[in-house]
Design a protein around this motif. Structure first.
Motif, PDB file in Angstrom:
ATOM      1  N   CYS A 183       0.804  -1.289   0.137  1.00 21.13           N
ATOM      2  CA  CYS A 183      -0.087   0.011  -0.129  1.00 21.13           C
ATOM      3  C   CYS A 183       0.696   1.288   0.327  1.00 21.13           C
ATOM      4  O   CYS A 183       2.034   1.206   0.882  1.00 21.13           O
ATOM      5  CB  CYS A 183      -0.901  -0.099   1.255  1.00 21.13           C
ATOM      6  SG  CYS A 183      -1.731   1.477   1.367  1.00 21.13           S
ATOM      7  N   LYS A 214       0.408   4.022   1.335  1.00 21.69           N
ATOM      8  CA  LYS A 214       0.280   4.644   2.386  1.00 21.69           C
ATOM      9  C   LYS A 214       0.843   4.014   3.770  1.00 21.69           C
ATOM     10  O   LYS A 214       1.268   4.514   4.563  1.00 21.69           O
ATOM     11  CB  LYS A 214      -1.194   5.284   2.850  1.00 21.69           C
ATOM     12  CG  LYS A 214      -1.538   6.308   3.506  1.00 21.69           C
ATOM     13  CD  LYS A 214      -2.966   6.721   3.327  1.00 21.69           C
ATOM     14  CE  LYS A 214      -3.132   7.453   4.447  1.00 21.69           C
ATOM     15  NZ  LYS A 214      -4.968   7.400   4.617  1.00 21.69           N
ATOM     16  N   HIS A 215       0.693   2.569   3.700  1.00 22.17           N
ATOM     17  CA  HIS A 215       0.951   1.714   4.924  1.00 22.17           C
ATOM     18  C   HIS A 215       2.036   0.409   4.650  1.00 22.17           C
ATOM     19  O   HIS A 215       1.985  -0.235   5.275  1.00 22.17           O
ATOM     20  CB  HIS A 215      -0.417   1.006   5.397  1.00 22.17           C
ATOM     21  CG  HIS A 215      -1.599   2.015   5.583  1.00 22.17           C
ATOM     22  ND1 HIS A 215      -2.657   2.420   4.891  1.00 22.17           N
ATOM     23  CD2 HIS A 215      -1.570   3.212   6.515  1.00 22.17           C
ATOM     24  CE1 HIS A 215      -3.523   3.192   5.306  1.00 22.17           C
ATOM     25  NE2 HIS A 215      -2.747   3.764   6.341  1.00 22.17           N
ATOM     26  N   CYS A 255      -5.584  -2.379   1.556  1.00 17.44           N
ATOM     27  CA  CYS A 255      -4.695  -2.831   2.422  1.00 17.44           C
ATOM     28  C   CYS A 255      -5.675  -2.794   3.870  1.00 17.44           C
ATOM     29  O   CYS A 255      -6.590  -2.197   3.796  1.00 17.44           O
ATOM     30  CB  CYS A 255      -3.214  -2.190   2.731  1.00 17.44           C
ATOM     31  SG  CYS A 255      -3.343  -1.068   4.161  1.00 17.44           S
ATOM     32  N   GLN A 276      -5.154  -1.642   6.667  1.00 15.09           N
ATOM     33  CA  GLN A 276      -5.127  -0.300   7.338  1.00 15.09           C
ATOM     34  C   GLN A 276      -6.203   0.395   6.738  1.00 15.09           C
ATOM     35  O   GLN A 276      -6.989   1.340   7.130  1.00 15.09           O
ATOM     36  CB  GLN A 276      -3.936   0.320   7.479  1.00 15.09           C
ATOM     37  CG  GLN A 276      -2.913  -0.284   8.535  1.00 15.09           C
ATOM     38  CD  GLN A 276      -3.221  -0.300   9.766  1.00 15.09           C
ATOM     39  OE1 GLN A 276      -3.466  -1.146  10.272  1.00 15.09           O
ATOM     40  NE2 GLN A 276      -3.190   0.833  10.330  1.00 15.09           N
ATOM     41  N   CYS A 277      -6.118   0.469   5.292  1.00 20.59           N
ATOM     42  CA  CYS A 277      -7.166   1.465   4.611  1.00 20.59           C
ATOM     43  C   CYS A 277      -8.215   1.168   4.932  1.00 20.59           C
ATOM     44  O   CYS A 277      -9.475   1.764   5.074  1.00 20.59           O
ATOM     45  CB  CYS A 277      -6.753   1.390   2.945  1.00 20.59           C
ATOM     46  SG  CYS A 277      -5.167   2.107   2.459  1.00 20.59           S
TER      47      CYS A 277
HETATM   48 ZN    ZN Z   1      -3.166   1.121   3.130  1.00 19.60          ZN
END
Ligand code: ZN
Ligand code: ZN
Length: 251
Positions: free
Chosen positions: A164, A166-167, A236, A238-239
């Motif tokens: 991801c 972002k994560h 992901c 977290q998203c």
């Molecule tokens: Zn993510």
């Protein structure tokens, strides 16, 4: 086990690890591989040369900083994911039971030699098959390998994770395209979820919006039409929980 003094205990563990490591090296020629790679999310340490790879499950024991000459146990490290440090908590419990302060304090001045002692103690308590310390400049990571994982199993595990933006690297999750807008559109799940829950390999996080739920009910479940409307995307975990929070104020 009878109470024994700590130096003696640590030394015994070190000798055990040296023997164990000889057997391990004879069985798996890890130094014969060109690359190594570890991933906290999958909990796998991979050695590879081209397509040829060798995988192990690993537990992160702790890190030694060459810069500050300090040791930090993984159970005391917030940057280490539970998937690779949960088993290390045994050391703290063991230390508390026998009054071995070095096993119960999270972070303190130490040496590289001592870091190997800690790793050896961990290998004994966790019943590791060997130890590994990837080469690095400043921060040395000490790992205990707990089991060999065949290539096919390792591939199946890795397939459950996505990169991801972002994560970083996380467990995959499936959502309808409408949730991608990150607006309040409703959040229906295939089962109740919470962050960092233990998920079986055959289970996946799956969520869809209110509109998708209407179509799904009209169609009497997931079929070609309701699936087409949902237009499922992979994100992901977290998203996924961010989307859940937006919709349900979860967390
Ligand atoms: Zn993510
Ligand atoms: Zn939807």
């Amino acid at each position: 086990m009878n109470q024994i003094n700590y130096p003696e205990f640590a030394n015994d563990c070190l000798h055990d690890l040296i023997e164990k490591q000889d057997i391990f090296n004879a069985a798996y020629d890890i130094n014969g591989y060109e690359n190594w790679f570890y991933n906290q999310a999958t909990g796998l340490l991979t050695f590879s040369t081209g397509d040829d790879e060798l995988n192990f499950k690993y537990v992160e024991i702790g890190t030694f900083s060459k810069k500050s000459n300090t040791w930090k146990w993984s159970w005391d490290n917030e940057h280490t994911l539970p998937s690779v440090k949960d088993e290390a908590i045994q050391l703290k419990e063991f230390g508390a039971k026998y009054g071995y302060e070095k096993l119960t304090e999270g972070y303190f001045a130490s040496s590289e030699e001592e870091a190997w002692e800690f790793t050896a103690i961990a290998a004994k308590l966790i019943k590791g098959i060997g130890a590994y310390r990837p080469t690095s400049e400043q921060l040395l990571i000490f790992m205990v390998l707990t089991e060999f994982v065949d290539t096919e199993t390792a591939k199946n595990v890795k397939d459950l994770y996505v990169e991801c933006g972002k994560h970083e690297y996380r467990r995959r999750a499936f959502v309808c395209s409408h949730l991608m807008a990150r607006k309040k559109v409703g959040f229906e799940e295939s089962f109740d979820t919470y962050e960092n829950m233990e998920l079986h390999d055959e289970d996946d996080y799956q969520a869809w919006c209110n509109e998708c739920e209407v179509v799904r009910q009209q169609e009497d479940g997931w079929n070609e039409k309701s699936m087409e409307f949902a237009d499922i995307r992979v994100v992901c975990e977290q998203c996924y929980f961010e989307m859940k929070e937006i919709n349900l104020g979860y967390r």
